[in-house]
Scaffold this motif. Structure first.
Motif, mmCIF file in Angstrom:
data_model
loop_
_atom_site.group_PDB
_atom_site.id
_atom_site.type_symbol
_atom_site.label_atom_id
_atom_site.label_comp_id
_atom_site.label_asym_id
_atom_site.label_seq_id
_atom_site.Cartn_x
_atom_site.Cartn_y
_atom_site.Cartn_z
ATOM 1 N N ALA A 192 24.170 43.095 42.060
ATOM 2 C CA ALA A 192 25.312 42.315 41.580
ATOM 3 C C ALA A 192 25.222 40.830 41.924
ATOM 4 C CB ALA A 192 26.622 42.904 42.095
ATOM 5 N N ALA B 134 29.810 40.949 37.496
ATOM 6 C CA ALA B 134 28.551 41.679 37.677
ATOM 7 C C ALA B 134 28.826 43.112 38.121
ATOM 8 C CB ALA B 134 27.660 40.965 38.682
ATOM 9 N N HIS B 135 29.731 43.301 39.074
ATOM 10 C CA HIS B 135 30.068 44.656 39.530
ATOM 11 C C HIS B 135 30.643 45.487 38.384
ATOM 12 C CE1 HIS B 135 29.135 44.517 43.780
ATOM 13 N NE2 HIS B 135 29.755 43.355 43.889
ATOM 14 N N ILE C 34 27.791 46.395 35.864
ATOM 15 C CA ILE C 34 26.912 47.440 36.403
ATOM 16 C C ILE C 34 27.594 48.805 36.339
ATOM 17 C CG2 ILE C 34 25.771 48.282 38.497
ATOM 18 C CD1 ILE C 34 25.228 45.251 39.144
#
Length: 99
Positions: free
Chosen positions: A18, A46-47, A50
């Motif tokens: 991340a 980003a988290h 993902i």
């Protein structure tokens, strides 16, 4: 699923990617060329990304990792996204350091 070439490894994105993902995709030169990347791109983005793409066998997304270098860095992403009329689109981006 993993795919290896002589220079690159395509692998699933992992939660520990991340911070690197946020730094690379958060670069305006990358984000401005990718249709589906918010800017600014934060660690929370980003988290979320993902988590959203993990384990989707019909629309796989891969981290692009350079191997053969000392640190084998994550350099970008490649994957499939839903397109128009049931088609799929292949998209990718590479961090500016590796352009």
């Amino acid at each position: 699923m993993f795919h290896r070439t002589p220079r690159l490894l395509l692998r699933p994105l992992w939660p520990e990617d991340a911070a690197t993902l946020a730094a690379l995709a958060g670069d305006w030169d990358v984000a401005s060329r990718v249709a589906r990347v918010p800017f600014p791109y934060r660690l929370s983005d980003a988290h979320q990304f993902i988590a959203a793409v993990s384990g989707n066998p019909t629309l796989p997304v891969f981290a692009i990792q350079a191997h053969g270098l000392a640190a084998a860095p994550l350099i970008g992403c490649i994957g499939f996204q839903p397109g128009e009329q049931g088609a799929h689109e292949l998209g990718y981006w590479i961090g500016t350091r590796w352009w």
